[in-house]
Scaffold this motif. Structure first.
Motif, short mmCIF file in Angstrom:
data_model
loop_
_atom_site.label_atom_id
_atom_site.label_comp_id
_atom_site.label_asym_id
_atom_site.label_seq_id
_atom_site.Cartn_x
_atom_site.Cartn_y
_atom_site.Cartn_z
N ALA A 27 4.01 -7.63 -1.42
CA ALA A 27 5.01 -6.84 -2.14
C ALA A 27 4.35 -5.74 -2.95
O ALA A 27 4.83 -4.60 -2.99
CB ALA A 27 5.83 -7.76 -3.05
N ALA A 28 3.23 -6.07 -3.61
CA ALA A 28 2.51 -5.06 -4.38
C ALA A 28 2.01 -3.95 -3.48
O ALA A 28 2.05 -2.76 -3.85
CB ALA A 28 1.34 -5.72 -5.12
N GLU A 29 1.56 -4.30 -2.29
CA GLU A 29 1.09 -3.29 -1.34
C GLU A 29 2.22 -2.36 -0.95
O GLU A 29 2.05 -1.13 -0.88
CB GLU A 29 0.52 -3.98 -0.10
N ARG A 30 3.39 -2.92 -0.71
CA ARG A 30 4.53 -2.07 -0.32
C ARG A 30 4.89 -1.11 -1.44
O ARG A 30 5.15 0.08 -1.20
CB ARG A 30 5.73 -2.95 0.04
N ARG A 81 -8.15 -1.80 -1.34
CA ARG A 81 -8.60 -1.18 -0.09
C ARG A 81 -7.44 -0.69 0.77
O ARG A 81 -7.63 0.15 1.65
CB ARG A 81 -9.45 -2.18 0.71
N ARG A 82 -6.23 -1.18 0.51
CA ARG A 82 -5.10 -0.89 1.39
C ARG A 82 -4.13 0.14 0.80
O ARG A 82 -3.07 0.39 1.36
CB ARG A 82 -4.35 -2.19 1.71
N THR A 83 -4.49 0.73 -0.35
CA THR A 83 -3.63 1.75 -0.95
C THR A 83 -4.49 2.85 -1.55
O THR A 83 -5.63 2.61 -1.97
CB THR A 83 -2.71 1.17 -2.02
N ARG A 84 -3.93 4.07 -1.60
CA ARG A 84 -4.62 5.19 -2.24
C ARG A 84 -4.31 5.27 -3.73
O ARG A 84 -4.91 6.09 -4.43
CB ARG A 84 -4.21 6.51 -1.56
#
Length: 400
Positions: A226-229, A260-263
């Protein structure tokens, strides 16, 4: 020797999360400290565990006291009641040190790295986080005053951004995704909720463009997916950081993977206590910005070690305050001293109202900057008459 002769705690019924500590010494000085959350538990630790050991000792031995109080048989390595009690004592001892030598704390810490520090406004309301539970904002809530910024960012964050810019603030922090966490216990967020949460960021950029930085507070409410989204959806708005995105922030592996999965830069974490937690956070490359709370991490002694870890990893530092005026003062002194500090958090709704009812002095804020104070010690005392207010709970322990 500067012998500690008395430890006093003060609590007010109208501010049930706050507790103050006053430490008196034989040379007639009084140092002030503060802790926040679980004030009754902190009070018990201070009187039942700390005072019997502390009274009669030399107030100049700050490092020795810090190491002892932060390593109890149980209750160490986190931001629990033992650590919060230790932090309040440590802040009071540093206040005494500054007073003893007639210098402000940033000088006592080794000197300032700058003459002033940028402030950002956490867009809370007048009673946010101060009377027990956090305030829940509804769609039709009325403004309680000109700085009821939590209502304002839910109504029209663009108008709020313009207000902040007019006072010189260069950055603002909001948390529009929080209301959607409860439905799934933070395990997921739907597309409609995601769009609603993005609206304040859209309004800010439409109103003022890039003239103000925006931080997104996530309050450790979300699962990693959820945080990644949320973080990936925030990327087009160029936000300065996403703060405490997962629950809880001691899950270093999950946090590093999210980074690593978000800018979007990750900021962590006011909820962590002690230098070891921050050592692990930095070693895992799990954060871009180091945030710490002086009344939760162990006090100034531990905070400057965390600041040194941040510097060693080339990470900026941003002291937290959404709690009380003494923690704000302590954070400010660290922010002025620490080489990589970039911001000191403030809540303009608090510093313009109820903070002023609690202490004699507050930091000077002008055009979004907080100037280095020159008064000895912290630079403030509890307000005259505060201990005599109806319902005040005061406890004292004295050396024999």
């Amino acid at each position: 020797m500067s012998r500690i002769t008395k430890l006093r705690t003060i609590r007010l019924p109208e501010r049930p999360n706050l507790i103050w500590v006053e430490i008196e010494t034989e040379d007639g000085l009084t140092g002030l400290g503060e802790a926040f959350r679980g004030a009754q538990a902190v009070e018990a630790v201070l009187h039942e565990q700390v005072a019997p050991w502390l009274l009669g000792r030399d107030a100049r031995r700050i490092e020795q006291v810090s190491r002892h109080l932060l390593t109890p048989y149980v209750g160490f390595g986190a931001s629990g009641a033992e650590t919060r009690a230790a932090a309040a004592v440590d802040i009071a001892l540093w206040d005494l040190a500054g007073q003893r030598h007639g210098i402000p704390l940033h000088e006592a810490l080794g000197g300032a790295s700058r003459d002033a520090i940028r402030a950002y406004n956490t867009c809370a309301g007048y009673d946010y986080n101060s009377r027990g539970a956090q305030r829940v904002i509804g769609a039709g809530d009325a403004l309680a005053g000109p700085y009821d910024d939590q209502v304002a960012f839910n109504r029209d964050a663009g108008v709020l951004a313009e207000s902040l810019l007019s006072e010189g603030y260069c950055a603002m922090k909001i948390w529009p995704f929080d209301p959607f966490a409860a439905a799934t216990q933070g395990q997921s967020i739907g597309l409609e909720e995601l769009k609603k949460g993005l609206e304040p960021f859209e309004k800010v950029r439409k109103a003022v463009g890039g003239r103000i930085e925006i931080m997104c507070e996530m309050h450790s409410m979300w699962s990693a997916p959820a945080a990644e989204r949320i973080c990936q959806a925030l990327e087009p708005f160029g936000i300065y950081w996403a703060e405490d995105p997962i629950g809880k922030m001691d899950d270093i592996k999950a946090l590093a993977e999210l980074r690593r999965r978000t800018r979007v830069p990750i900021c962590a974490s006011e909820t962590l206590g002690g230098k070891r937690a921050f050592r692990d956070l930095l070693a895992a490359e799990a954060t871009d910005i180091v945030m710490l709370d002086l009344s939760w991490c162990g006090g100034l002694t531990e905070a400057r070690k965390i600041a040194a870890l941040a510097e060693a990893h080339a990470k900026p530092l941003a002291p937290h305050d959404c709690t009380g005026p003494v923690a704000l003062w302590a954070g400010l002194h660290l922010a002025l001293h620490a080489p990589t500090a970039i911001f000191q958090e403030v809540v303009r709704a608090a510093i313009s109202t109820w903070y002023r009812d609690l202490v004699t002095d507050l930091p000077t804020l002008h055009q979004g900057m907080i100037a280095a104070p020159d008064a000895p010690g912290l630079g403030t005392r509890l307000a005259p008459g505060l201990k005599e207010r109806p319902g005040t709970i005061t406890r004292e322990a004295a050396a024999s």
